[in-house]
Design a protein around this motif. Structure first.
Motif, PDB file in Angstrom:
ATOM      1  N   LEU A  38       2.902  17.702  77.251  1.00  0.00           N
ATOM      2  CA  LEU A  38       2.781  16.840  76.077  1.00  0.00           C
ATOM      3  C   LEU A  38       1.921  17.577  75.059  1.00  0.00           C
ATOM      4  CD1 LEU A  38       2.782  14.070  74.534  1.00  0.00           C
ATOM      5  CD2 LEU A  38       0.754  13.501  75.898  1.00  0.00           C
ATOM      6  N   ASN A  39       2.369  17.610  73.814  1.00  0.00           N
ATOM      7  CA  ASN A  39       1.648  18.275  72.738  1.00  0.00           C
ATOM      8  C   ASN A  39       1.464  17.268  71.612  1.00  0.00           C
ATOM      9  OD1 ASN A  39       0.706  20.020  70.760  1.00  0.00           O
ATOM     10  ND2 ASN A  39       2.169  21.620  71.241  1.00  0.00           N
ATOM     11  N   LEU A  40       0.210  16.900  71.308  1.00  0.00           N
ATOM     12  CA  LEU A  40      -0.094  15.952  70.233  1.00  0.00           C
ATOM     13  C   LEU A  40      -0.882  16.654  69.136  1.00  0.00           C
ATOM     14  CD1 LEU A  40      -1.366  12.893  72.305  1.00  0.00           C
ATOM     15  CD2 LEU A  40       0.894  13.199  71.304  1.00  0.00           C
ATOM     16  N   THR A  41      -0.555  16.379  67.887  1.00  0.00           N
ATOM     17  CA  THR A  41      -1.299  16.885  66.734  1.00  0.00           C
ATOM     18  C   THR A  41      -1.824  15.683  65.964  1.00  0.00           C
ATOM     19  OG1 THR A  41       0.232  18.750  66.604  1.00  0.00           O
ATOM     20  CG2 THR A  41      -1.169  18.363  64.701  1.00  0.00           C
ATOM     21  N   SER A  42      -3.070  15.779  65.484  1.00  0.00           N
ATOM     22  CA  SER A  42      -3.665  14.672  64.742  1.00  0.00           C
ATOM     23  C   SER A  42      -3.913  15.065  63.291  1.00  0.00           C
ATOM     24  CB  SER A  42      -4.968  14.225  65.415  1.00  0.00           C
ATOM     25  OG  SER A  42      -5.902  15.274  65.397  1.00  0.00           O
ATOM     26  N   LEU A  49      -2.955  19.482  74.224  1.00  0.00           N
ATOM     27  CA  LEU A  49      -1.869  19.860  75.119  1.00  0.00           C
ATOM     28  C   LEU A  49      -2.210  19.349  76.510  1.00  0.00           C
ATOM     29  CD1 LEU A  49       0.712  21.450  75.870  1.00  0.00           C
ATOM     30  CD2 LEU A  49      -0.766  23.429  76.242  1.00  0.00           C
ATOM     31  N   VAL A  50      -1.335  18.531  77.066  1.00  0.00           N
ATOM     32  CA  VAL A  50      -1.510  18.010  78.420  1.00  0.00           C
ATOM     33  C   VAL A  50      -0.415  18.630  79.272  1.00  0.00           C
ATOM     34  CG1 VAL A  50      -1.634  15.968  79.884  1.00  0.00           C
ATOM     35  CG2 VAL A  50      -2.400  15.847  77.497  1.00  0.00           C
ATOM     36  N   GLU A  51      -0.815  19.462  80.212  1.00  0.00           N
ATOM     37  CA  GLU A  51       0.147  20.152  81.065  1.00  0.00           C
ATOM     38  C   GLU A  51       0.421  19.325  82.320  1.00  0.00           C
ATOM     39  OE1 GLU A  51      -1.592  23.982  81.682  1.00  0.00           O
ATOM     40  OE2 GLU A  51      -1.126  24.626  79.648  1.00  0.00           O
ATOM     41  N   PRO A  52       1.601  19.507  82.938  1.00  0.00           N
ATOM     42  CA  PRO A  52       1.904  18.771  84.159  1.00  0.00           C
ATOM     43  C   PRO A  52       0.949  19.145  85.290  1.00  0.00           C
ATOM     44  CG  PRO A  52       3.715  20.252  83.564  1.00  0.00           C
ATOM     45  CD  PRO A  52       2.658  20.406  82.535  1.00  0.00           C
ATOM     46  N   ASP A  53       0.821  18.240  86.238  1.00  0.00           N
ATOM     47  CA  ASP A  53      -0.025  18.459  87.404  1.00  0.00           C
ATOM     48  C   ASP A  53       0.865  18.447  88.648  1.00  0.00           C
ATOM     49  OD1 ASP A  53      -3.142  18.219  88.242  1.00  0.00           O
ATOM     50  OD2 ASP A  53      -1.872  17.236  89.736  1.00  0.00           O
ATOM     51  N   VAL A  77       5.970  13.382  85.652  1.00  0.00           N
ATOM     52  CA  VAL A  77       5.976  13.207  87.107  1.00  0.00           C
ATOM     53  C   VAL A  77       5.255  14.383  87.788  1.00  0.00           C
ATOM     54  CG1 VAL A  77       8.032  11.780  87.108  1.00  0.00           C
ATOM     55  CG2 VAL A  77       8.262  14.242  87.324  1.00  0.00           C
ATOM     56  N   PRO A  78       4.667  14.132  88.931  1.00  0.00           N
ATOM     57  CA  PRO A  78       3.977  15.221  89.658  1.00  0.00           C
ATOM     58  C   PRO A  78       4.904  16.394  89.913  1.00  0.00           C
ATOM     59  CG  PRO A  78       3.437  13.101  90.639  1.00  0.00           C
ATOM     60  CD  PRO A  78       4.532  12.857  89.636  1.00  0.00           C
ATOM     61  N   GLY A  79       4.377  17.593  89.725  1.00  0.00           N
ATOM     62  CA  GLY A  79       5.151  18.808  89.946  1.00  0.00           C
ATOM     63  C   GLY A  79       5.942  19.262  88.746  1.00  0.00           C
ATOM     64  N   GLY A  80       5.896  18.524  87.638  1.00  0.00           N
ATOM     65  CA  GLY A  80       6.645  18.867  86.433  1.00  0.00           C
ATOM     66  C   GLY A  80       7.869  17.981  86.298  1.00  0.00           C
TER      67      GLY A  80
END
Length: 85
Positions: A38-42, A49-53, A77-80
């Motif tokens: 997820l990529n958010l700009t304000s 940037l929120v990367e998968p876990d 979802v977990p694992g991408g």
């Protein structure tokens, strides 16, 4: 965050304090990729940037499209990957 890239460890809550400067910031751009990031700009040009876990749902995004009654719901979802409703 002044243009510098930083990583945050969610298990170290005190280290998350710099993110409070962006609490309730107006999001001007959002991108969610099929692989899960997820990529958010304000409005202040900060980028989150929120990367998968591998073990946890890294983020959930819910809302409504402007000018319609159509709602959306995304979960990393977990694992991408991404689940969409």
């Amino acid at each position: 965050m002044s243009g510098a890239q930083r990583r945050f460890d969610l298990s170290a809550s005190a280290a998350l304090a710099p993110l409070l400067d962006h609490y309730q910031a107006k999001v001007t751009g959002a991108e969610i990729c099929k692989g899960g990031p997820l990529n958010l700009t304000s409005t202040d040009d900060a980028v989150l940037l929120v990367e998968p876990d591998d073990r946890y749902e890294a983020f959930t995004v819910a809302g409504k499209l402007p000018s319609t009654s159509r709602r959306f719901f995304f979960v990393a979802v977990p694992g991408g990957g991404l689940a969409c409703w």
